[in-house]
Design a protein around this motif. Structure first.
Motif, short mmCIF file in Angstrom:
data_model
loop_
_atom_site.label_atom_id
_atom_site.label_comp_id
_atom_site.label_asym_id
_atom_site.label_seq_id
_atom_site.Cartn_x
_atom_site.Cartn_y
_atom_site.Cartn_z
N TYR A 149 10.61 -30.35 3.45
CA TYR A 149 9.57 -29.76 4.94
C TYR A 149 9.19 -31.41 5.62
O TYR A 149 8.63 -32.47 4.61
CB TYR A 149 8.70 -30.08 4.90
N LEU A 152 5.03 -32.28 6.31
CA LEU A 152 4.88 -33.22 4.63
C LEU A 152 5.59 -34.51 4.29
O LEU A 152 4.75 -35.47 3.99
CB LEU A 152 5.27 -32.14 4.15
N ARG A 193 -0.95 -31.18 12.88
CA ARG A 193 -2.02 -30.22 13.00
C ARG A 193 -1.74 -28.69 12.64
O ARG A 193 -1.90 -27.87 11.26
CB ARG A 193 -3.28 -30.56 14.00
N ASN A 195 1.04 -27.81 11.84
CA ASN A 195 2.09 -27.90 10.32
C ASN A 195 1.70 -27.97 9.65
O ASN A 195 2.09 -27.20 8.61
CB ASN A 195 3.15 -29.17 10.45
N ILE A 196 0.27 -28.18 9.02
CA ILE A 196 -0.57 -28.16 8.48
C ILE A 196 -0.77 -26.63 8.19
O ILE A 196 -0.71 -26.30 6.86
CB ILE A 196 -1.56 -29.14 8.71
N GLY A 197 -1.15 -26.18 8.77
CA GLY A 197 -1.25 -24.63 9.03
C GLY A 197 -0.19 -24.20 8.56
O GLY A 197 -0.43 -22.91 8.17
N ARG A 198 0.41 -23.87 9.51
CA ARG A 198 1.65 -22.90 8.63
C ARG A 198 2.27 -24.06 7.53
O ARG A 198 2.49 -22.54 6.78
CB ARG A 198 3.02 -23.57 9.61
N LEU A 199 2.56 -25.00 6.73
CA LEU A 199 2.31 -24.87 5.74
C LEU A 199 1.43 -24.64 5.11
O LEU A 199 1.65 -23.84 3.30
CB LEU A 199 2.18 -26.58 5.01
N ARG A 200 0.11 -24.36 5.22
CA ARG A 200 -1.15 -23.65 4.04
C ARG A 200 -0.95 -21.97 4.35
O ARG A 200 -0.57 -20.91 3.36
CB ARG A 200 -2.36 -24.09 4.78
N SER A 201 -0.03 -21.53 5.49
CA SER A 201 0.37 -19.79 6.10
C SER A 201 1.55 -19.79 5.13
O SER A 201 2.59 -18.39 5.08
CB SER A 201 -0.11 -19.62 6.76
N GLY A 202 2.34 -20.81 4.83
CA GLY A 202 3.67 -20.39 4.22
C GLY A 202 5.10 -19.96 5.23
O GLY A 202 5.77 -19.89 5.06
N GLU A 204 6.12 -22.42 7.30
CA GLU A 204 6.29 -23.85 8.40
C GLU A 204 7.85 -23.97 8.00
O GLU A 204 8.61 -23.82 6.91
CB GLU A 204 5.67 -24.94 7.69
#
Length: 213
Positions: A149, A152, A193, A195-202, A204
């Motif tokens: 990522y 990240l 921000r 990207n953070i949403g996509r990281l949390r939802s898997g 990204e």
């Protein structure tokens, strides 16, 4: 005359940062607006994703150079012409560097739709604290090779930069640089921000590695 030199340097720093490298490379050589593909950002990461390794590497280099030239050479010029005393150079390195980052994120040459500023921040901080940035690059690579990522990796390296300055080995000569480090880390997190949403939802996107399937 001093104020004219200062205004010129600060203006040039913003205009330098505003050069939309990814947008111009995509349009000139591929007929593509990178902002209409991938993550929608005009930065190096999205250029790698949309156009490939060679244009992505070129954009990364130029975007980093924008920050370095603004933070290193413009303040040096101000000292040489007598516009500022040498002991104030570090303040103007930060000022010019920050304006280059702002220009990259909100470029006047691209309808104020730019990238996230990671490469430009990297170049800026290379001109201010090269040893600390060197360690942060290792952190970036370690996270990237582990997770694939880029977002990240960028945020982790930014936070590492801020925290490293709290240690005796990387403590800056000017204490206010510690606050600058945390502000830059916060800026990186803010611009990532989505990207953070996509990281949390898997959802990204991961960058491809030669040995990764």
């Amino acid at each position: 005359m001093t104020y004219a030199y200062l205004a010129l340097a600060l203006g040039l720093a913003y205009l330098l940062g505003s050069i939309p490298t990814a947008l111009w490379v995509g349009r000139r050589f591929y007929g593509i607006d990178v902002r209409e593909h991938g993550s929608g950002n005009a930065g190096a990461t999205n250029t790698f994703r949309v156009l490939g390794k060679k244009p992505g590497s070129f954009v990364l280099l130029v975007d980093a150079l924008k920050g370095f030239v603004a933070a290193y050479f413009l303040p040096m010029w101000l000292v040489n012409v007598g516009a500022i005393p040498a002991e104030h150079e570090v303040f103007y390195r930060l000022a010019c560097g920050v304006l280059a980052v702002v220009g990259h994120i909100y470029p006047v040459f691209a309808q104020f739709r730019g990238g996230k500023g990671v490469a430009t921040i990297l170049g800026m901080m290379l001109g201010v604290a090269p040893a600390t940035v060197g360690v942060c690059l290792l952190v970036f690579l370690a996270v990237l090779l582990t997770t694939r990522y880029v977002s990240l990796s960028s945020m982790t390296a930014g936070v590492a930069f801020a925290l490293l300055q709290l240690t005796p080995w990387f403590a800056p000569p000017q204490p206010f640089l510690i606050y600058v480090g945390f502000i830059l880390a916060a800026l990186l997190i803010y611009t990532h921000r989505a990207n953070i949403g996509r990281l949390r939802s898997g959802t990204e996107s991961r960058v491809p590695l030669p040995w990764a399937k």
